[in-house]
Design a protein around this motif. Structure first.
Motif, mmCIF file in Angstrom:
data_model
loop_
_atom_site.group_PDB
_atom_site.id
_atom_site.type_symbol
_atom_site.label_atom_id
_atom_site.label_comp_id
_atom_site.label_asym_id
_atom_site.label_seq_id
_atom_site.Cartn_x
_atom_site.Cartn_y
_atom_site.Cartn_z
ATOM 1 N N THR A 1 -10.372 -3.119 1.114
ATOM 2 C CA THR A 1 -9.638 -4.184 0.425
ATOM 3 C C THR A 1 -10.448 -5.480 0.425
ATOM 4 O O THR A 1 -10.565 -6.155 -0.605
ATOM 5 C CB THR A 1 -8.268 -4.419 1.091
ATOM 6 N N LYS B 1 -4.065 2.156 -2.204
ATOM 7 C CA LYS B 1 -3.691 0.781 -2.512
ATOM 8 C C LYS B 1 -3.990 0.505 -3.981
ATOM 9 O O LYS B 1 -4.989 0.988 -4.522
ATOM 10 C CB LYS B 1 -4.460 -0.202 -1.621
ATOM 11 N N GLN C 1 3.660 -0.666 -5.888
ATOM 12 C CA GLN C 1 2.475 0.119 -5.574
ATOM 13 C C GLN C 1 2.550 1.538 -6.157
ATOM 14 O O GLN C 1 1.601 2.015 -6.768
ATOM 15 C CB GLN C 1 2.301 0.197 -4.055
ATOM 16 N N HIS D 1 0.845 -1.194 0.000
ATOM 17 C CA HIS D 1 0.000 0.000 0.000
ATOM 18 C C HIS D 1 0.883 1.247 0.000
ATOM 19 O O HIS D 1 2.114 1.153 0.038
ATOM 20 C CB HIS D 1 -0.955 -0.001 1.198
ATOM 21 N N TYR E 1 -4.332 7.049 2.803
ATOM 22 C CA TYR E 1 -3.767 5.769 2.382
ATOM 23 C C TYR E 1 -4.267 5.440 0.976
ATOM 24 O O TYR E 1 -5.356 5.865 0.573
ATOM 25 C CB TYR E 1 -4.183 4.652 3.349
#
Length: 361
Positions: free
Chosen positions: A298, A214, A319, A205, A212
């Motif tokens: 996720t 991902k 990532q 991530h 954040y």
């Protein structure tokens, strides 16, 4: 003795024949001279056309070259990167239902990016065309021809350099001042830092300031689209990017693929036995506010795509590359190509489910 005498004797030409031979050689020399002159003139014209086209290009600052590989850009919206790679970004103002048809009619490679955030009516689609070459005039002409097809089948609006930078910055940083390429060039700043926040890459991530992110890629695709894959992406109000690089398969490549299958399985495989397919690189990325939110999303996203027949996997160790490739609409490159049936790809882009029985290649 007689043979030696024969070799010494040379057949004499008449005056008329000698004159004709001289005229022939003279004509050949004149023709070669004319051809060289025409070649020099054509080359001179070609260089002038290239020079005029290149006047439109502005060198990117060294910091931008280092961070993104961007060498030149046209304020009208073309970007030239390392490796003679050019891209042009468009906002879709129609629909992408006929995107598969468009791929078969354009010369450039095409990427479709679907931006999702909350309500369906707020969704945005973007198309990126990619071409390769060292002469901008030819690249321009190719993009212009492809644009005619995209306007006919999809409906697009070309984004200028400033407009593309505005969209990317708004998505990654929020509302910002309007981008001005003239001020940007004078400042000699890094375009990536202007558009994107500081990104810290972890194995599975990303951390971006207080958010954040991902990134995933599609390992497998279903034979048909059996369930809705969009509603779950809206549940938490996170920004989601789903993109597909779509590469058409030529008749020659298809024939090579069939020969490879025949060799692998030691059996004759007819053309009718292999359903029409394309090379597809699918990616999905999302941005959310907390680590817990990222973990929950996720699980939801992975399950939703699994229920629809996909195999979705995190891009371990890449990532940042994958995420930036999506969020900058192809300014960064990341692809993981798979063979996918044209029918499946068509259903995905039309956002329709189909339960008919059809096997993927």
């Amino acid at each position: 003795m007689k043979n030696k005498e024969k070799t010494r004797k040379k057949e004499k030409l008449s005056r008329e024949e000698k004159a004709a031979l001289r005229e022939k050689k003279k004509a050949e020399r004149a023709q070669k001279k004319a051809e060289k002159k025409a070649q020099r003139k054509a080359e001179k014209i070609r260089k002038r056309v290239i020079k005029e086209a290149n006047k439109l290009l502005i060198p990117a600052p060294k910091r931008t070259l280092k961070s993104m590989g961007l060498i030149f850009f046209d304020p009208a919206g073309a970007f030239r990167f390392d490796g003679n790679r050019w891209i042009r970004i468009y906002k879709v103002n129609g629909g992408v239902d006929k995107a598969v048809d468009a791929v078969g009619r354009i010369k450039s490679k095409m990427r479709i990016t679907h931006c999702i955030c909350g309500r369906e009516e707020d969704d945005e689609y973007f198309i990126t065309l990619t071409a390769e070459g060292d002469v901008y005039k030819l690249i321009q002409e190719q993009f212009e021809e492809d644009e005619k097809v995209l306007k006919e089948l999809i409906g697009i609006e070309a984004l200028s350099f400033d407009e593309a930078a505005d969209v990317i910055t708004a998505h990654l940083k929020g509302e910002c001042d309007k981008f001005d390429h003239k001020a940007f060039i004078k400042s000699k700043k890094d375009l990536l830092k202007e558009m994107a926040p500081q990104i810290k890459e972890e194995r599975a991530h990303l951390c971006m300031d207080d958010r954040y992110a991902k990134s995933f890629f599609f390992m497998e695709y279903p034979p048909t689209l059996a369930a809705d894959i969009f509603s779950v992406l809206r549940e938490d109000g996170c920004r989601v990017y789903m993109s597909f690089d779509i590469v058409g398969i030529s008749d020659e490549d298809r024939a090579d693929y069939i020969r490879t299958l025949e060799k692998r399985y030691s059996a004759e495989i007819g053309d009718d036995s292999v359903i029409p397919f394309m090379n597809i690189s699918g990616q999905l990325s999302f941005i959310c506010t907390t680590e817990g939110n990222m973990q929950d999303l996720t699980k939801k996203v992975t399950k939703a795509y699994s229920d629809a027949g996909f195999l979705l996997a995190p891009v371990f160790g890449a990532q940042r590359e994958s995420f930036l490739s999506q969020t900058t609409f192809g300014m960064f490159t990341y692809r993981n190509l798979r063979n996918v049936s044209i029918k499946t790809m068509d259903l995905i882009l039309r956002r329709k489910t189909d339960v008919s029985d059809q096997n993927e290649i």
